[in-house]
Write a protein that holds these residues in place. Structure first.
Motif, PDB file in Angstrom:
ATOM      1  N   ARG A   1       0.840  -1.204   0.000  1.00  6.94           N
ATOM      2  CA  ARG A   1       0.000   0.000   0.000  1.00  6.94           C
ATOM      3  C   ARG A   1       0.871   1.249   0.000  1.00  6.94           C
TER       4      ARG A   1
ATOM      5  N   ILE B   1      -6.694   8.196  -5.232  1.00  2.58           N
ATOM      6  CA  ILE B   1      -5.819   7.017  -5.141  1.00  2.58           C
ATOM      7  C   ILE B   1      -6.157   6.214  -3.887  1.00  2.58           C
TER       8      ILE B   1
ATOM      9  N   ARG C   1      -8.972   6.087  -2.380  1.00  3.53           N
ATOM     10  CA  ARG C   1     -10.283   5.472  -2.531  1.00  3.53           C
ATOM     11  C   ARG C   1     -10.251   4.323  -3.548  1.00  3.53           C
ATOM     12  N   GLU C   2      -9.671   4.571  -4.715  1.00  2.00           N
ATOM     13  CA  GLU C   2      -9.771   3.599  -5.804  1.00  2.00           C
ATOM     14  C   GLU C   2      -8.670   2.542  -5.782  1.00  2.00           C
ATOM     15  N   VAL C   3      -7.446   2.933  -5.443  1.00  4.31           N
ATOM     16  CA  VAL C   3      -6.349   1.966  -5.448  1.00  4.31           C
ATOM     17  C   VAL C   3      -6.280   1.248  -4.100  1.00  4.31           C
TER      18      VAL C   3
ATOM     19  N   LYS D   1     -12.207   3.264   2.935  1.00  4.25           N
ATOM     20  CA  LYS D   1     -13.522   3.857   3.174  1.00  4.25           C
ATOM     21  C   LYS D   1     -13.354   5.362   3.416  1.00  4.25           C
ATOM     22  N   TYR D   2     -14.477   6.076   3.265  1.00  6.31           N
ATOM     23  CA  TYR D   2     -14.402   7.542   3.402  1.00  6.31           C
ATOM     24  C   TYR D   2     -13.809   7.955   4.753  1.00  6.31           C
ATOM     25  N   ARG D   3     -14.239   7.257   5.807  1.00  8.31           N
ATOM     26  CA  ARG D   3     -13.747   7.617   7.145  1.00  8.31           C
ATOM     27  C   ARG D   3     -12.246   7.357   7.281  1.00  8.31           C
TER      28      ARG D   3
ATOM     29  N   LEU E   1     -14.758  14.596   6.986  1.00  7.98           N
ATOM     30  CA  LEU E   1     -15.408  13.554   6.177  1.00  7.98           C
ATOM     31  C   LEU E   1     -16.130  14.128   4.964  1.00  7.98           C
TER      32      LEU E   1
ATOM     33  N   LYS F   1     -15.585  13.497   0.843  1.00  8.63           N
ATOM     34  CA  LYS F   1     -16.619  13.096  -0.134  1.00  8.63           C
ATOM     35  C   LYS F   1     -16.678  14.060  -1.312  1.00  8.63           C
TER      36      LYS F   1
ATOM     37  N   ILE G   1     -13.553  13.681  -3.549  1.00  7.72           N
ATOM     38  CA  ILE G   1     -13.586  12.470  -4.376  1.00  7.72           C
ATOM     39  C   ILE G   1     -14.566  12.656  -5.532  1.00  7.72           C
ATOM     40  N   HIS G   2     -15.701  13.229  -5.233  1.00  5.72           N
ATOM     41  CA  HIS G   2     -16.710  13.474  -6.271  1.00  5.72           C
ATOM     42  C   HIS G   2     -16.153  14.405  -7.357  1.00  5.72           C
TER      43      HIS G   2
ATOM     44  N   ARG H   1     -13.373  12.630  -9.441  1.00  8.95           N
ATOM     45  CA  ARG H   1     -13.919  11.690 -10.435  1.00  8.95           C
ATOM     46  C   ARG H   1     -14.487  12.443 -11.633  1.00  8.95           C
TER      47      ARG H   1
ATOM     48  N   ASP I   1     -22.054   9.460  -8.143  1.00  9.73           N
ATOM     49  CA  ASP I   1     -21.012   8.808  -7.330  1.00  9.73           C
ATOM     50  C   ASP I   1     -21.576   8.158  -6.068  1.00  9.73           C
TER      51      ASP I   1
ATOM     52  N   ASP J   1     -19.505   0.445   3.336  1.00  7.51           N
ATOM     53  CA  ASP J   1     -19.075   1.742   3.881  1.00  7.51           C
ATOM     54  C   ASP J   1     -20.317   2.507   4.327  1.00  7.51           C
TER      55      ASP J   1
ATOM     56  N   ARG K   1      -9.648   0.853 -11.029  1.00  7.88           N
ATOM     57  CA  ARG K   1      -9.194  -0.299 -10.224  1.00  7.88           C
ATOM     58  C   ARG K   1      -8.338  -1.241 -11.040  1.00  7.88           C
TER      59      ARG K   1
ATOM     60  N   LEU L   1      -5.068   1.077 -12.283  1.00  4.47           N
ATOM     61  CA  LEU L   1      -4.190   1.476 -11.179  1.00  4.47           C
ATOM     62  C   LEU L   1      -4.243   0.406 -10.096  1.00  4.47           C
TER      63      LEU L   1
ATOM     64  N   LEU M   1      -3.072  -2.340  -7.160  1.00  2.00           N
ATOM     65  CA  LEU M   1      -2.129  -2.304  -6.032  1.00  2.00           C
ATOM     66  C   LEU M   1      -0.839  -2.961  -6.510  1.00  2.00           C
TER      67      LEU M   1
END
Lengths: 191, 252
Positions: free
Chosen positions: A29, A143, A145-147, A151-153, A163, A167, A170-171, A174, B20, B36, B74, B77, B79
Motif C-alpha cells: 500500500r 488514489i 479510494r480507488e487503489v 472507506k471515506y472515514r 469527512l 466526499k 472524491i466526487h 472523479r 457517485d 461503507d 481499479r 491502477l 495495487l
C-alpha cells in the motif's frame, strides 16, 4: 492479529519479527501510493524504504498515541512524496525541462494479470496520466479510494480532512477525470 | 437547497451529483459486511436517479462513463508489489539498529531484557555465588549498614569525638563545647562542603532505596518464603502440635 495488536506486540517485546509482520501487511500500500503519486518506481522504492524505517523508529510514539498504523503510514508517505514532487518541480523548472513520462510498473500485488493489463492498456495509460495531472487533494483522495480501496472515514483519518470534504473532493476528482478522459478518448470511454 | 422526495423530478445537474454516491451505495451497501456506512444514497434519490436516467440519454451516458471509470481505475491502477529488496533493506537496517541499541533503550517492561540484580552482582563478584545467598547477604549488609548510613547522612559528625557532647550540650575536656570552636552561623562545614555532602547523601539514599527494594523482594521470594519461613512454621507446628489449619496455611 490486527495491525494495532501487532504494533503493541512489536513495541512491548522489541522483537523484530513483529515489526516484520507490520511491514509485510503495509508495504504494497505504501509502495503503490508512492508510485502513483510520483510516477517513478525508483523514487517510490526509496520513499517506501524511508517510510518503513520511520515506522520502526517511531513504534513507541505510535503506540502511545494509540495510532492507526495504516493511516499513519499513508499520511507519512503522502507527505514524503509531496516533498519530493516539490523538489523535482523546482529542479525541472530551473532547468526548463518538461514533465517525465509515466514509468510505473503495472505488476499488481496479487500477481500479474496479462489479460486485464492488455484490455485496459490504452485507457489505463490515459487514466494514469490523467490521475497524475490532477491537482491535490483530488489525486490523493482518489488514489486512496480507488487503489487502496479505503472507506471515506479511513481517508478522512489518513489525510486529517473532514469527512464531508473527503466526499466532495472524491466526487470532484472523479468528475475531473471523466471530463479529461472524454476529451482524450471521446465517447469510446463510456462503452 | 437539498432535494426532497416530494419535490418535482430532479434535473440533469442534480442527478449527475448523485451518480457517485449512487455507485458507492451499489458497490459497498451500508450495513453489509465490508460496506461503507458513509457511502450511501437514500432510497428516494436512488429511485429518482434511475427514473431520470431511463428517460435521459445524456445522463445515461454519464452514468455509464462513471461506471467504466471506476472499473478502469481499479484495473488501470492496481495495487503494486513492493520490490523485495526494499523490505530486505528495511529489515536489515532495523535489525542492525536493534542490535546497536543500548540496554537502557530497551523497553523496561519486557521481563527477559532486564538482568536480575543478583545476577549482575554475582557477575561483578566473579560468579559462582548463588542468588539466595546474595539476597540474604544484601539484607544482612543493609541491616548493619543502614543505621551507620543513616547516622552519617542524616546526622553528619554523629560518630566523631565530641558528638555526644554536642547532642547533650556537655562541654569538652577543655571546657568549651565543639560549637563554640566555630564561628557563629558557620558551624562545622563550609557551604560547599554542605552542598557536596547533601549531593552524596541523595545519591546514597537513592542507591540504598534501589538495592533495598530489589533485595527485599528477592529475599522475600527466594529465601524467606520457600527456605526459612514455611519450613520453620511447619516444624514448629509439628513439634508444638499446631492446628491443622496452620499446617494447611503453610503448605507449599
Amino acid at each position: 492479529m490486527t495491525s494495532k495488536q501487532k504494533l503493541r506486540s512489536a513495541v512491548c517485546s522489541g522483537v523484530l519479527g513483529d515489526f516484520q509482520a507490520l511491514v509485510e501487511d503495509h508495504r504494497d500500500r505504501v509502495y503503490s501510493l508512492a508510485c502513483y503519486l510520483l510516477g517513478d518506481r525508483e523514487e517510490a522504492a526509496d520513499v517506501t524504504q524511508d517510510v518503513l524505517l520511520r515506522l520502526w523508529r517511531n513504534l513507541p510514539e505510535l503506540d502511545s498515541e494509540d495510532g492507526n498504523v495504516s493511516a499513519w503510514l499513508l499520511r507519512v508517505t503522502r507527505n514524503r512524496c509531496f516533498d519530493l514532487m516539490r523538489k523535482r518541480r523546482s529542479r525541472r523548472s530551473a532547468l526548463g525541462l518538461a514533465e517525465e513520462p509515466d514509468s510505473i510498473d503495472l505488476t499488481p500485488a496479487d500477481g500479474p494479470d496479462p489479460e486485464r493489463l492488455a484490455s485496459s492498456s490504452d485507457l489505463g495509460r490515459h487514466l494514469r496520466r490523467a490521475v497524475r495531472e490532477l491537482d491535490e487533494p483530488y489525486r490523493s483522495v482518489l488514489i486512496l479510494r480507488e487503489v487502496q480501496e479505503m472507506k471515506y472515514r479511513e481517508i478522512s483519518e489518513t489525510l486529517e480532512m473532514p469527512l464531508n470534504t473527503v466526499k466532495v473532493n472524491i466526487h470532484r476528482g472523479r468528475k475531473m477525470l471523466r471530463d479529461r478522459l472524454q476529451e482524450v478518448m471521446g465517447h469510446a470511454v463510456a462503452c | 437547497m437539498p432535494w426532497r422526495a416530494d419535490d418535482s423530478a430532479p434535473g440533469c445537474d442534480r442527478v449527475r451529483d448523485w451518480i457517485d454516491p449512487y455507485l458507492d451505495a451499489l458497490e459497498e451497501p451500508a450495513g453489509t459486511a465490508g460496506g461503507d456506512p458513509d457511502a450511501a444514497l437514500d432510497p428516494a434519490r436512488r429511485e429518482a436517479l434511475e427514473a431520470h436516467a431511463a428517460d435521459c440519454p445524456d445522463c445515461r451516458t454519464e452514468l455509464a462513463l462513471a461506471r467504466r471509470l471506476r472499473r478502469e481505475l481499479r484495473h488501470g491502477l492496481p495495487l503494486l508489489s513492493c520490490p523485495p529488496e526494499v523490505t530486505d533493506a528495511v529489515l536489515r537496517i532495523a535489525a542492525a539498529e536493534a542490535a546497536e541499541a543500548e540496554p537502557a533503550d530497551r523497553p523496561a517492561s519486557h521481563p527477559d531484557t532486564r538482568e536480575h540484580w543478583t545476577d549482575r552482582l554475582a557477575a561483578w563478584l566473579g560468579g559462582g555465588v548463588p542468588r539466595p545467598a546474595l539476597a540474604a547477604a544484601a539484607l544482612v549488609l543493609l541491616a548493619l549498614a543502614g543505621p551507620l548510613l543513616y547516622r552519617s547522612v542524616i546526622e553528619p559528625g554523629a560518630d566523631t569525638p565530641g558528638a555526644a557532647a554536642d547532642r547533650t550540650g556537655a562541654e569538652s575536656p577543655d571546657g568549651a563545647s565543639d560549637l563554640d570552636s566555630h564561628p557563629p552561623g558557620d558551624a562545622a562545614f563550609t557551604e560547599a562542603e554542605i552542598a557536596e555532602a547533601e549531593e552524596q547523601a541523595r545519591m546514597i539514599l537513592a542507591y540504598v532505596a534501589s538495592v533495598g527494594r530489589d533485595a527485599g523482594r528477592a529475599v522475600q521470594e527466594e529465601v524467606f518464603d520457600p527456605g526459612i519461613v514455611r519450613p520453620t512454621r511447619q516444624a514448629v507446628a509439628g513439634i508444638g502440635g499446631g492446628t491443622d489449619e496452620a499446617a494447611r496455611r503453610n503448605r507449599p
